[in-house]
Design a protein around this motif. Structure first.
Motif, PDB file in Angstrom:
ATOM      1  N   ALA A 279     -10.288  13.567  -0.821  1.00  0.00           N
ATOM      2  CA  ALA A 279     -10.304  12.236  -1.426  1.00  0.00           C
ATOM      3  C   ALA A 279      -9.105  12.085  -2.354  1.00  0.00           C
ATOM      4  CB  ALA A 279     -11.601  12.031  -2.200  1.00  0.00           C
ATOM      5  N   GLY A 280      -8.471  10.912  -2.340  1.00  0.00           N
ATOM      6  CA  GLY A 280      -7.417  10.624  -3.312  1.00  0.00           C
ATOM      7  C   GLY A 280      -6.029  10.398  -2.748  1.00  0.00           C
ATOM      8  N   TRP A 281      -5.829  10.610  -1.457  1.00  0.00           N
ATOM      9  CA  TRP A 281      -4.493  10.341  -0.903  1.00  0.00           C
ATOM     10  C   TRP A 281      -4.386   8.861  -0.548  1.00  0.00           C
ATOM     11  CZ3 TRP A 281      -3.474  14.901   3.093  1.00  0.00           C
ATOM     12  CH2 TRP A 281      -3.468  16.120   2.384  1.00  0.00           C
ATOM     13  N   GLY A 282      -3.230   8.283  -0.776  1.00  0.00           N
ATOM     14  CA  GLY A 282      -3.014   6.861  -0.500  1.00  0.00           C
ATOM     15  C   GLY A 282      -2.349   6.213  -1.696  1.00  0.00           C
ATOM     16  N   ALA A 283      -1.520   5.215  -1.464  1.00  0.00           N
ATOM     17  CA  ALA A 283      -0.739   4.620  -2.539  1.00  0.00           C
ATOM     18  C   ALA A 283      -0.910   3.104  -2.572  1.00  0.00           C
ATOM     19  CB  ALA A 283       0.733   4.987  -2.384  1.00  0.00           C
TER      20      ALA A 283
ATOM     21  N   GLY B 186     -18.351  16.800  -3.938  1.00  0.00           N
ATOM     22  CA  GLY B 186     -18.190  15.369  -3.706  1.00  0.00           C
ATOM     23  C   GLY B 186     -19.386  14.820  -2.976  1.00  0.00           C
ATOM     24  N   PRO B 187     -19.380  13.524  -2.721  1.00  0.00           N
ATOM     25  CA  PRO B 187     -20.540  12.891  -2.092  1.00  0.00           C
ATOM     26  C   PRO B 187     -20.686  13.268  -0.623  1.00  0.00           C
ATOM     27  CG  PRO B 187     -18.747  11.314  -2.323  1.00  0.00           C
ATOM     28  CD  PRO B 187     -18.304  12.561  -3.012  1.00  0.00           C
TER      29      PRO B 187
ATOM     30  N   ILE C  70     -11.256   5.812   4.629  1.00  0.00           N
ATOM     31  CA  ILE C  70     -10.301   5.173   3.710  1.00  0.00           C
ATOM     32  C   ILE C  70     -10.960   3.962   3.048  1.00  0.00           C
ATOM     33  CG2 ILE C  70      -8.031   4.074   3.493  1.00  0.00           C
ATOM     34  CD1 ILE C  70      -7.220   5.530   6.087  1.00  0.00           C
ATOM     35  N   ALA C  71     -10.898   3.896   1.721  1.00  0.00           N
ATOM     36  CA  ALA C  71     -11.393   2.724   0.990  1.00  0.00           C
ATOM     37  C   ALA C  71     -10.350   2.330  -0.049  1.00  0.00           C
ATOM     38  CB  ALA C  71     -12.725   3.039   0.317  1.00  0.00           C
ATOM     39  N   GLY C  72     -10.018   1.053  -0.099  1.00  0.00           N
ATOM     40  CA  GLY C  72      -9.001   0.593  -1.040  1.00  0.00           C
ATOM     41  C   GLY C  72      -7.642   1.210  -0.774  1.00  0.00           C
TER      42      GLY C  72
ATOM     43  N   ILE D 244      -7.181   4.352  -0.046  1.00  0.00           N
ATOM     44  CA  ILE D 244      -7.190   5.735  -0.523  1.00  0.00           C
ATOM     45  C   ILE D 244      -8.233   6.518   0.271  1.00  0.00           C
ATOM     46  CG2 ILE D 244      -7.573   7.191  -2.563  1.00  0.00           C
ATOM     47  CD1 ILE D 244      -6.914   4.745  -4.294  1.00  0.00           C
ATOM     48  N   SER D 245      -7.906   7.760   0.600  1.00  0.00           N
ATOM     49  CA  SER D 245      -8.847   8.577   1.362  1.00  0.00           C
ATOM     50  C   SER D 245     -10.098   8.865   0.538  1.00  0.00           C
ATOM     51  CB  SER D 245      -8.186   9.885   1.795  1.00  0.00           C
ATOM     52  OG  SER D 245      -7.792  10.636   0.666  1.00  0.00           O
ATOM     53  N   THR D 246     -11.235   8.958   1.242  1.00  0.00           N
ATOM     54  CA  THR D 246     -12.526   9.170   0.572  1.00  0.00           C
ATOM     55  C   THR D 246     -13.042  10.588   0.719  1.00  0.00           C
ATOM     56  OG1 THR D 246     -13.740   8.581   2.570  1.00  0.00           O
ATOM     57  CG2 THR D 246     -13.190   6.775   1.045  1.00  0.00           C
TER      58      THR D 246
ATOM     59  N   LYS E  37       0.244  13.328   0.908  1.00  0.00           N
ATOM     60  CA  LYS E  37      -0.106  14.461   0.055  1.00  0.00           C
ATOM     61  C   LYS E  37       0.945  14.644  -1.038  1.00  0.00           C
ATOM     62  CE  LYS E  37      -0.480  19.464  -0.078  1.00  0.00           C
ATOM     63  NZ  LYS E  37      -0.706  20.714   0.655  1.00  0.00           N
TER      64      LYS E  37
ATOM     65  N   HIS F 299       0.993  11.720  -3.549  1.00  0.00           N
ATOM     66  CA  HIS F 299      -0.119  11.853  -4.492  1.00  0.00           C
ATOM     67  C   HIS F 299       0.204  12.896  -5.548  1.00  0.00           C
ATOM     68  CE1 HIS F 299      -4.099  11.913  -6.158  1.00  0.00           C
ATOM     69  NE2 HIS F 299      -4.259  13.183  -5.845  1.00  0.00           N
TER      70      HIS F 299
END
Lengths: 358, 358, 358, 358
Positions: free
Chosen positions: C215-219, C268-269, C279-281, C283-285, C347, C350
């Protein structure tokens, strides 16, 4: 082209004209979680602010910055930070002369040649007023590199240089010239005031040294740290030259004289000298990063100068109004801001490629 | 970070190490329909080629360029142009010393600090051999700006400058130093040869002037023509300073002295002087674009210098092998190539925003 | 414009035409210290290689890759990695017809409209042969994200889809179609062969899933992970559509049906569903990143099609020679390569902004 | 990373959060001399404005745009255009629930995973409110391409599509759904209202067609026109799929069916069909550029959904407050704006490389 974004991963985009309603900067790519409020930015703007003494322009601008986005509960969120400064003292004045004829040394003719027309009020976009946005963005960049200390100061005005033996960093804030040599500052009072009273202007040389930059920042081959610094500094209004380390003097040394010998230290090498200005192969060496920047004399002078008007006819122009007799003085905080922006960008660039795996 | 692409719309990406099998450049964004063959590139490479006389390194490289893509039936197609130069004379030699210890003034320590290790053979990627790729790409850029003439020449070696009164452009190609002053060239024969025989080295100052640049090129605020030139030049190996127009000397002039007065001309203004070096507000004025570049003395010297090894222990190193006693000499065609690349890019950038509607 | 560089901090620049001497890719920004040799790249090229069975073009290309720079003693140095593949089987053939008239569905007319002329041999730069360079670069990108596993496979050919209930990842490499459903693969043998024999062609849908993306990759906002994937995939030759997660099917769900509910997990969930495709917003989930890509049928067909020639006159053209009856098949390794390039770039992006302070 | 700039030579940088004081866009690279005032932008913002009927969110925002820079005497100057929209109706509400737990389908969890925390008020930066800035910038882009007409409309809501035989462009502005089929619009009244009353949501498919794009725009290989459009559209909030031309349907055609045959026309070819959606090889063909975009149902629903809180514990969340029951409707002007931005950028990119020499 118009290209108002600076930086590669930490990016600043600026906007605004001298006599528009406001100007600003968007800072993008800032790490999240950094404490940031207007109070972190305002002191740097105050350092550059016009109208503070008789050695700078008498335009009165509070330069109060507002943070419009990118901060939540006092911390950067990682989203773009919008900074805005309203223009207050766009004194209504008669621009008919400057609208018609080109002021030599200014961007007037070049803007017309490029764009077909120009916003002539106070120089429009080409005004050094734009640098307020850089100083505001630079304040954010400083938060990204908390271990780096940036000193910027004037080492020469009108050809009269400081005495290196009298260098005292504590003096820099004690005089209106950011001068580290008390005696030089006293001489400059007279020189700058004479130029001001004569409606003339003087050039200056600004030095900027960043302490605490670790070895390893810089992106060879086409985003070398020194190349990016050179571009950043040469892009400041009125700058005509940039040196790294010994600069032109290095061209007069032999290889033996110029070698920065190393010996073992507790944390990396101890360098015997720093002719290189802290950069080798475009990468920081861990020594202080040192740059020197030449500002031309302000182009706005009271003496009439031969020129042409927009129709190509001969004309004469003298620049009335409020101007800095020596733009290099107020350029000093701008040099420091550009140093901060370049270093912060390169810290993040370095981390992108070489950062630790989590 | 590694950042091996230069330019905004006309872009050059270079690759290759000093002792790898080959090096090259990809030129992207070149207009279609320009006549291009190896013969358009080779002469510029020959000008930079090593081993041509005793004043440059004795490494023998034919530097024969191959065009691998982007050209069809003798014309550029608008697709990327791949240029490759094979390395021929990577003399097998003992690199054990340079593998272990850092050569002061070289990128050795900085590369290790950044990347954790380095290709130590001949400096690897940090070798000035990379500049062959720039010269090849610069030859393509010249085709984009056929109306611009670029002169590059050495104006100072080891602190000994030319006499401006003796400037003769016709002399530049007549001596091994790209020197426009015959008397200075004769003095430099002695100076450079002495440095060579002593295993020492000298710095140099190179000047580059572009004639025929129309008014209007440049992209304010963060891709100003002078800022891009400064970044381009400072990124050349061994460069430590860049001036536009009068540069540091402008900081010693008054506003009156520095004003480039204009009077009516047949095709735009006639300027009475060119202190500005052809650029105002980051945009070309139609005057010659003038830049001056300082090269430090070659860091490779025979005198042993104190240093540390990779384990942080004290060491001493002297650089044996083949080296230029004055890198500024062979840097001259590189300065010209970077000028061509910057100008061609800015011509296209200007056309993007301000070009005529069809 | 020509724009042959992909990526933001991990960047690939490709060059070369179908019938030139070679093609290649420069990979810039790769972290240092990764083990890399030709053997790490060749298997991926072999997977895309033409001429391996009757379902792909009969052009015989070994596609042997050479690493020309950026690697020293078996490890990446952090400097640009130059990869080159020589063209071997540019069969001499008569191109007079395709030189004169435009093949519908191909880039012929568009290239001429843009550039004024074109390299017509095998499509020149617009040939899918360029994708070999992407596959080679993608192999390098995979080394940057060793914890990510990328599966790419064909889920539909000519409208005949797989049975999801029969999905068997182990089957993917067992048939010439990268098909995870053995029964579908058997049906496709017949369908593709019929199209081949008829000189016709079929479209295909390729699915690609990346497992192990944290989770967290994406700009956000303009380099969202899904937006970059969409651009990357749509830029592959013959691709006409891209879906993330449920894609078009999501437009037919209600908000309740589309919600990917979460419950606590050890790390994590745990998500109850993955309509979002990981991907949400932007950004990877932490869920698998899932994309689906539609390839049109190969435009090269034996049936004559109405067209115009370069002079604007009516003409008719049929494409003789060697072609893939279904380009989606050999497009599958290209989809996987683009996934690797996008993820590796993100990666590093980020890490630039949010990476740990050392 | 945060990456809030879109475009290559015509560039938009946006900033602002849902509940901050304002949001905005900087448009850089716009040609000079174009007539521009707030009145050129406001109608497009009004089309996207919330609170206009019961089918969209009831948040009341006037979305009044101010032009803060880049325009002088009613014309663009070629310098950056700063557009600002103040937020008015950031209704004070209780965000304690959404601050603690993650709303499935929203960016909440992903933002926290990336940045460590988030501005939870109305989604912060991930809110679709950001798209107001795109619409404002898109209005400027339209001025760059005055000969292009962009139609955007909804073709499907909740799986219920329009009847192509009843397509009437004149109907698009006559109903709250941008629907070109009067009968479908009437059905959607009932469907969307039911979803709204149930606190549920529906997805939609939006189609956008640009007429008047000349052949030759597009930048192969990595800035293809279709690839840039795909990235632009996929980056809009809630979008999950993008098709060019026939898109997924093309994968079910044979090569013969998919060929867009040409015959001679007065001004370039006449195409018999447009399966390609006006783009071949990444370059426009002169046919209408056609794209189709799938919006997922709004993630904000009244039905409680299983989730986790910031501490990783099980939780349940339902999204109260004001929301669009079908975000695709208000997404329609955003799709059109992104089309304008991509096309205007590519017009200038094309001119950079292939534009006429003056």
């Amino acid at each position: 082209m118009s290209w108002n974004t600076f930086g590669r991963v930490l990016r600043m985009t600026t906007w605004g004209e001298s006599h528009g309603p406001a100007l600003g900067a968007i800072v993008d790519g800032c790490p999240p979680g950094l404490a940031l409020s207007e109070a972190d930015i305002q002191p740097w703007l105050d350092a550059r602010r016009p109208g503070q003494n008789k050695f700078t322009t008498q335009r009165q601008e509070p330069d109060a910055v507002r943070v419009l986005s990118g901060v939540f509960e006092g911390k950067t969120t990682g989203t773009p930070i919008s900074l805005m400064i309203e223009n207050v003292d766009q004194r209504s004045k008669d621009y008919s002369e400057v609208a018609k004829a080109y002021r030599p040394g200014h961007a007037d003719y070049a803007y017309d040649a490029k764009y077909g027309f120009r916003d002539y009020r106070g120089g429009g976009r080409s005004s050094a007023r734009e640098t307020a946005a850089r100083v505001a963005a630079g304040a954010v960049a400083r938060l990204v590199i908390p271990d780096v200390r940036i000193d910027a100061y004037v080492v020469e005005i009108g050809g009269d240089g400081i005495d290196r033996a009298s260098f005292d960093a504590g003096e820099i804030g004690n005089n209106p010239f950011w001068c580290p040599d008390r005696a030089a500052a006293e001489r400059w009072v007279k020189a700058v005031d004479e130029a001001r009273l004569a409606g003339s202007s003087l050039g200056a040389v600004v030095e900027c040294v960043a302490h605490g930059v670790p070895a390893g920042w810089g992106a060879p081959i086409y985003a070398k740290l020194d190349a990016d610094l050179a571009g950043a500094m040469m892009g400041i209004n009125a700058v005509k030259a940039v040196e790294i380390g010994d600069g032109f003097a290095a061209a007069r040394l032999t290889g033996e004289q110029n070698a920065d010998a190393m010996r073992p230290g507790g944390d990396g090498p101890i360098f015997e000298a720093n002719h290189a200005g802290g950069i080798a192969g475009g990468i920081s060496t861990g020594q202080p990063v040192a740059v020197r920047v030449a500002f031309k004399p302000t182009s706005s002078i009271l003496t009439p100068v031969e020129t042409i008007d927009r129709d190509g006819n001969a004309a004469e122009i003298r620049t009335k109004g409020r101007h800095d007799p020596c733009v290099g003085i107020r350029g000093t905080p701008v040099v420091a801001a550009m140093m901060a922006l370049v270093l912060a960008d390169h810290k993040l660039l370095h981390r992108a490629q070489c950062g630790p795996e989590r």
